[in-house]
Design an enzyme around this catalytic site. Sequence first.
Site, PDB file in Angstrom:
ATOM      1  N   HIS A 126       1.022   5.267   0.876  1.00  0.00           N
ATOM      2  CA  HIS A 126       0.408   6.386   1.595  1.00  0.00           C
ATOM      3  C   HIS A 126       0.550   7.665   0.779  1.00  0.00           C
ATOM      4  O   HIS A 126       1.618   7.935   0.226  1.00  0.00           O
ATOM      5  CB  HIS A 126       1.125   6.613   2.938  1.00  0.00           C
ATOM      6  CG  HIS A 126       0.978   5.500   3.904  1.00  0.00           C
ATOM      7  ND1 HIS A 126       0.036   5.509   4.906  1.00  0.00           N
ATOM      8  CD2 HIS A 126       1.655   4.326   4.033  1.00  0.00           C
ATOM      9  CE1 HIS A 126       0.147   4.400   5.609  1.00  0.00           C
ATOM     10  NE2 HIS A 126       1.123   3.655   5.105  1.00  0.00           N
ATOM     11  N   HIS A 140       0.859  -1.188   0.000  1.00  0.00           N
ATOM     12  CA  HIS A 140       0.000   0.000   0.000  1.00  0.00           C
ATOM     13  C   HIS A 140       0.889   1.229   0.000  1.00  0.00           C
ATOM     14  O   HIS A 140       2.007   1.208   0.514  1.00  0.00           O
ATOM     15  CB  HIS A 140      -0.975   0.001   1.179  1.00  0.00           C
ATOM     16  CG  HIS A 140      -0.335  -0.130   2.522  1.00  0.00           C
ATOM     17  ND1 HIS A 140       0.231  -1.315   2.969  1.00  0.00           N
ATOM     18  CD2 HIS A 140      -0.171   0.760   3.524  1.00  0.00           C
ATOM     19  CE1 HIS A 140       0.714  -1.134   4.180  1.00  0.00           C
ATOM     20  NE2 HIS A 140       0.487   0.115   4.552  1.00  0.00           N
TER      21      HIS A 140
END
Length: 151
Positions: free
Chosen positions: A115, A113
């Site tokens: 950010h 993932h």
Amino acid sequence: GHALQTVNMAIPFDKDNIFAKIIAGTIPSYKIFETEDVLAILDAFPVVRGHALLIPKASGYATVEDLPPDVAAKVFAQLPRLCKAVREATGAEGVNVISNNGAAAGQAVFHLHIHVIPRIGGDELLKWPRSQGMIDKDAAASVLAEIQSHL
């Protein structure tokens, strides 16, 4: 400097991770947008208003280095869109784009993932550490050879 050469960075993908459950729809999220390949959501534990995550839907990739080039292209193709939307919506002057790869780098969920964190000048949200000084020719040659031997 050679201790890291023996470290195996293969990080196991957690098939039951929270992001896999969000992608499957079994856990709710605050969806910003979705494509065939990615999901962009608000971080459930934001460090600042507008903190977002870009998550590949493809299963099996814990970190950036695990991604095959075709999957990486599909994920990173959506990053400019998310950065622009977050920055404009929050009135931020810039954004940090961060992917923590490995526990030592702060990774807590082992499903890749990215950010996107809105920033305002002087917010001191994240501070880059001071440099150890400009790299010299010998140090550069040494680390270049080590890195290039792993390409």
